[in-house]
Design a protein around this motif. Structure first.
Motif, PDB file in Angstrom:
ATOM      1  N   GLY A 156      -5.505   9.244   1.008  1.00  0.00           N
ATOM      2  CA  GLY A 156      -5.249   8.067   1.840  1.00  0.00           C
ATOM      3  C   GLY A 156      -3.839   7.975   2.389  1.00  0.00           C
ATOM      4  O   GLY A 156      -3.445   6.958   2.969  1.00  0.00           O
ATOM      5  N   ILE A 157      -3.048   9.048   2.218  1.00  0.00           N
ATOM      6  CA  ILE A 157      -1.684   9.063   2.781  1.00  0.00           C
ATOM      7  C   ILE A 157      -1.785   9.154   4.309  1.00  0.00           C
ATOM      8  O   ILE A 157      -2.618   9.896   4.845  1.00  0.00           O
ATOM      9  CB  ILE A 157      -0.873  10.257   2.204  1.00  0.00           C
ATOM     10  CG1 ILE A 157      -0.643  10.081   0.704  1.00  0.00           C
ATOM     11  CG2 ILE A 157       0.432  10.480   2.965  1.00  0.00           C
ATOM     12  CD1 ILE A 157       0.241   8.924   0.300  1.00  0.00           C
ATOM     13  N   GLU A 158      -0.898   8.394   5.002  1.00  0.00           N
ATOM     14  CA  GLU A 158      -0.939   8.384   6.472  1.00  0.00           C
ATOM     15  C   GLU A 158       0.207   9.170   7.099  1.00  0.00           C
ATOM     16  O   GLU A 158       0.035   9.819   8.120  1.00  0.00           O
ATOM     17  CB  GLU A 158      -0.880   6.930   6.970  1.00  0.00           C
ATOM     18  CG  GLU A 158      -2.097   6.117   6.538  1.00  0.00           C
ATOM     19  CD  GLU A 158      -1.891   4.617   6.685  1.00  0.00           C
ATOM     20  OE1 GLU A 158      -0.959   4.182   7.401  1.00  0.00           O
ATOM     21  OE2 GLU A 158      -2.671   3.865   6.056  1.00  0.00           O
ATOM     22  N   ASP A 159       1.403   9.099   6.481  1.00  0.00           N
ATOM     23  CA  ASP A 159       2.598   9.745   7.048  1.00  0.00           C
ATOM     24  C   ASP A 159       3.232  10.670   6.022  1.00  0.00           C
ATOM     25  O   ASP A 159       3.461  10.259   4.878  1.00  0.00           O
ATOM     26  CB  ASP A 159       3.654   8.687   7.423  1.00  0.00           C
ATOM     27  CG  ASP A 159       3.186   7.791   8.555  1.00  0.00           C
ATOM     28  OD1 ASP A 159       2.398   8.258   9.395  1.00  0.00           O
ATOM     29  OD2 ASP A 159       3.606   6.621   8.584  1.00  0.00           O
ATOM     30  N   LYS A 208       0.837  -1.207   0.000  1.00  0.00           N
ATOM     31  CA  LYS A 208       0.000   0.000   0.000  1.00  0.00           C
ATOM     32  C   LYS A 208       0.878   1.266   0.000  1.00  0.00           C
ATOM     33  O   LYS A 208       1.935   1.282   0.639  1.00  0.00           O
ATOM     34  CB  LYS A 208      -0.849  -0.048   1.282  1.00  0.00           C
ATOM     35  CG  LYS A 208      -2.012   0.885   1.281  1.00  0.00           C
ATOM     36  CD  LYS A 208      -2.973   0.526   2.420  1.00  0.00           C
ATOM     37  CE  LYS A 208      -4.021   1.612   2.515  1.00  0.00           C
ATOM     38  NZ  LYS A 208      -3.818   2.610   3.516  1.00  0.00           N
ATOM     39  N   GLY A 262      -5.476  14.441  10.696  1.00  0.00           N
ATOM     40  CA  GLY A 262      -5.741  13.044  10.333  1.00  0.00           C
ATOM     41  C   GLY A 262      -4.583  12.408   9.583  1.00  0.00           C
ATOM     42  O   GLY A 262      -4.718  11.345   8.980  1.00  0.00           O
ATOM     43  N   VAL A 263      -3.428  13.068   9.575  1.00  0.00           N
ATOM     44  CA  VAL A 263      -2.188  12.471   9.041  1.00  0.00           C
ATOM     45  C   VAL A 263      -1.063  12.802  10.016  1.00  0.00           C
ATOM     46  O   VAL A 263      -1.154  13.772  10.773  1.00  0.00           O
ATOM     47  CB  VAL A 263      -1.783  13.042   7.652  1.00  0.00           C
ATOM     48  CG1 VAL A 263      -2.592  12.474   6.530  1.00  0.00           C
ATOM     49  CG2 VAL A 263      -1.830  14.558   7.634  1.00  0.00           C
ATOM     50  N   ASN A 264      -0.011  11.985   9.987  1.00  0.00           N
ATOM     51  CA  ASN A 264       1.139  12.266  10.847  1.00  0.00           C
ATOM     52  C   ASN A 264       2.162  13.076  10.068  1.00  0.00           C
ATOM     53  O   ASN A 264       2.507  12.701   8.943  1.00  0.00           O
ATOM     54  CB  ASN A 264       1.791  10.959  11.308  1.00  0.00           C
ATOM     55  CG  ASN A 264       0.791  10.063  12.018  1.00  0.00           C
ATOM     56  OD1 ASN A 264       0.075  10.521  12.912  1.00  0.00           O
ATOM     57  ND2 ASN A 264       0.712   8.809  11.599  1.00  0.00           N
ATOM     58  N   ARG A 285       1.534   4.566   1.488  1.00  0.00           N
ATOM     59  CA  ARG A 285       1.094   5.224   2.735  1.00  0.00           C
ATOM     60  C   ARG A 285       1.843   6.521   3.023  1.00  0.00           C
ATOM     61  O   ARG A 285       1.457   7.303   3.873  1.00  0.00           O
ATOM     62  CB  ARG A 285       1.343   4.296   3.944  1.00  0.00           C
ATOM     63  CG  ARG A 285       0.707   2.943   3.885  1.00  0.00           C
ATOM     64  CD  ARG A 285       0.992   2.144   5.149  1.00  0.00           C
ATOM     65  NE  ARG A 285       2.417   2.030   5.424  1.00  0.00           N
ATOM     66  CZ  ARG A 285       3.009   2.513   6.510  1.00  0.00           C
ATOM     67  NH1 ARG A 285       2.322   3.122   7.450  1.00  0.00           N
ATOM     68  NH2 ARG A 285       4.315   2.364   6.671  1.00  0.00           N
ATOM     69  N   LYS A 286       3.001   6.690   2.366  1.00  0.00           N
ATOM     70  CA  LYS A 286       3.885   7.795   2.770  1.00  0.00           C
ATOM     71  C   LYS A 286       4.071   8.816   1.661  1.00  0.00           C
ATOM     72  O   LYS A 286       4.085   8.459   0.482  1.00  0.00           O
ATOM     73  CB  LYS A 286       5.255   7.236   3.153  1.00  0.00           C
ATOM     74  CG  LYS A 286       5.220   6.353   4.387  1.00  0.00           C
ATOM     75  CD  LYS A 286       6.598   5.860   4.739  1.00  0.00           C
ATOM     76  CE  LYS A 286       6.559   4.990   5.994  1.00  0.00           C
ATOM     77  NZ  LYS A 286       7.853   4.376   6.269  1.00  0.00           N
ATOM     78  N   LYS A 314      -3.981  13.794   2.507  1.00  0.00           N
ATOM     79  CA  LYS A 314      -4.963  13.147   3.402  1.00  0.00           C
ATOM     80  C   LYS A 314      -6.142  12.593   2.588  1.00  0.00           C
ATOM     81  O   LYS A 314      -6.575  11.459   2.790  1.00  0.00           O
ATOM     82  CB  LYS A 314      -5.430  14.198   4.424  1.00  0.00           C
ATOM     83  CG  LYS A 314      -6.731  13.921   5.121  1.00  0.00           C
ATOM     84  CD  LYS A 314      -6.517  12.977   6.300  1.00  0.00           C
ATOM     85  CE  LYS A 314      -7.757  12.795   7.128  1.00  0.00           C
ATOM     86  NZ  LYS A 314      -8.518  11.607   6.875  1.00  0.00           N
TER      87      LYS A 314
END
Ligand code: UTP
Length: 302
Positions: free
Chosen positions: A48-51, A2, A96-98, A4-5, A45
């Motif tokens: 769907g990016i998390e970091d 996935k 909602g993201v780091n 994610r970054k 965000k």
């Protein structure tokens, strides 16, 4: 795997906005009331990016401050019942993201900025987002690239048609047939070609999906155009050993990295901004009439 970054390189000197950028981060210049980098984080965000790792440099502390909480300000707004403003302020921290930060000590080029993210990315595919380009489409461009990756598992670079006369401001692709509609195979990636040498008018815009093999190539990448370590040059070398696609973006792009684009974007955004639009539209119409009248009076140049 996935995606994610994401990396947001923001260590450039922003010379096109001097003197504003002498002591101020270019990424903090607002479009009406929102710093450009906030639009980028919001696109990440929404995709769907998390970091996110933001690569900063000198004079960029305000970026970290912007996404941090300010308890005194929040208490003040709460005490005065300014709930709407309080939400606007809180939205900049409750993203909602780091967010993570790293510094590029010398602005040696975009390739060098991306190279700083090696240990953050490790062995995952990732996104690079440039703050100069604000994108608008039904599906965010970053998400479009991620959807391509889910089918191809290959690096994919966002491109867009630009007027031929402007190609030397961009990295440009030499397309070689389509893998799917709007998804090109690429023969070559060329950074800032002369107009007469440009292989197409499909220019690289500020979103890249890259596989982690790019880091080994960046480590050995020699300086290119402008004597900077160019990401495009490393991508061109990667294209020799693994497939790299180009995804043609068909939505709206706002180039806020130059003065004219920045002014235009402020007007466009202002025309949709709830607090500004009702006054701005009649103002522009009136101004246009005055300018037209002035033009008619002015003696014609040959
Ligand atoms: P630009 O070429 O637009 O440079 O960089 P710049 O410094 O931001 O602006 P001008 O041209 O001097 O006005 C493209 C992107 O790469 C980042 C910039 O922050 C920008 O997002 N960058 C560039 C770095 O992070 N480090 C660098 O060494 C160079």
């Amino acid at each position: 795997m996935k995606v994610r970054k994401a990396i947001i390189p923001a260590a450039g000197l922003g010379t096109r906005f001097l003197p504003a950028t002498k002591a101020l981060a270019k990424e903090m210049l607002p479009i009406v009331d929102k710093p450009t980098i906030q639009f980028i984080v919001e696109e990440a965000k929404a995709s769907g990016i998390e970091d996110i790792l933001i690569i900063t440099g000198k004079n960029k502390r305000s970026i970290e401050d912007h996404f941090d909480s300010v308890p005194e300000l929040e208490q003040n707004l709460a005490a005065k019942n300014k709930t709407q403003l309080l939400k606007v302020v809180q939205d900049t921290t409750d993203l909602g993201v780091n967010l993570y930060y790293s510094r590029q000590s010398h602005p040696n080029g975009l390739g060098d900025a991306v190279a700083q993210a090696r240990s953050f990315i490790a062995d995952e595919p990732f996104i690079v987002m440039l703050g100069d380009d604000l994108m608008s489409d039904k599906v965010p461009l970053t998400k479009q690239l991620i959807e391509d990756y889910e089918n191809t598992h290959a690096s994919t670079i966002a491109v867009m048609q630009v007027p031929k006369s402007e190609v030397s401001k961009y990295g440009v692709i030499d397309p070689e047939g389509e893998q799917a509609p709007g998804l090109y195979n690429v023969k070559r990636f060329v950074e800032k070609p002369k107009v007469e040498d440009a292989p197409s008018n499909l220019a690289i815009i500020g979103r890249y999906l890259l596989t982690p093999e790019i880091f080994d190539l960046l480590d050995t990448q020699k300086p290119g155009a402008g004597n900077e370590i160019q990401l495009t040059d490393a991508i061109d070398r990667m294209n020799e050993t693994q497939r790299v696609f180009a995804h043609e973006f068909k939505g709206d792009r706002f180039d806020v990295g130059n003065k004219f684009g920045y002014v235009k974007t402020n007007i466009q955004y202002g025309l949709t901004h709830p607090e500004v639009k009702d006054e701005l539209k009649p103002y522009i119409i009136e101004l246009a009439k005055e300018l037209q009248a002035e033009d008619k009076k002015a003696p014609k140049k040959d």
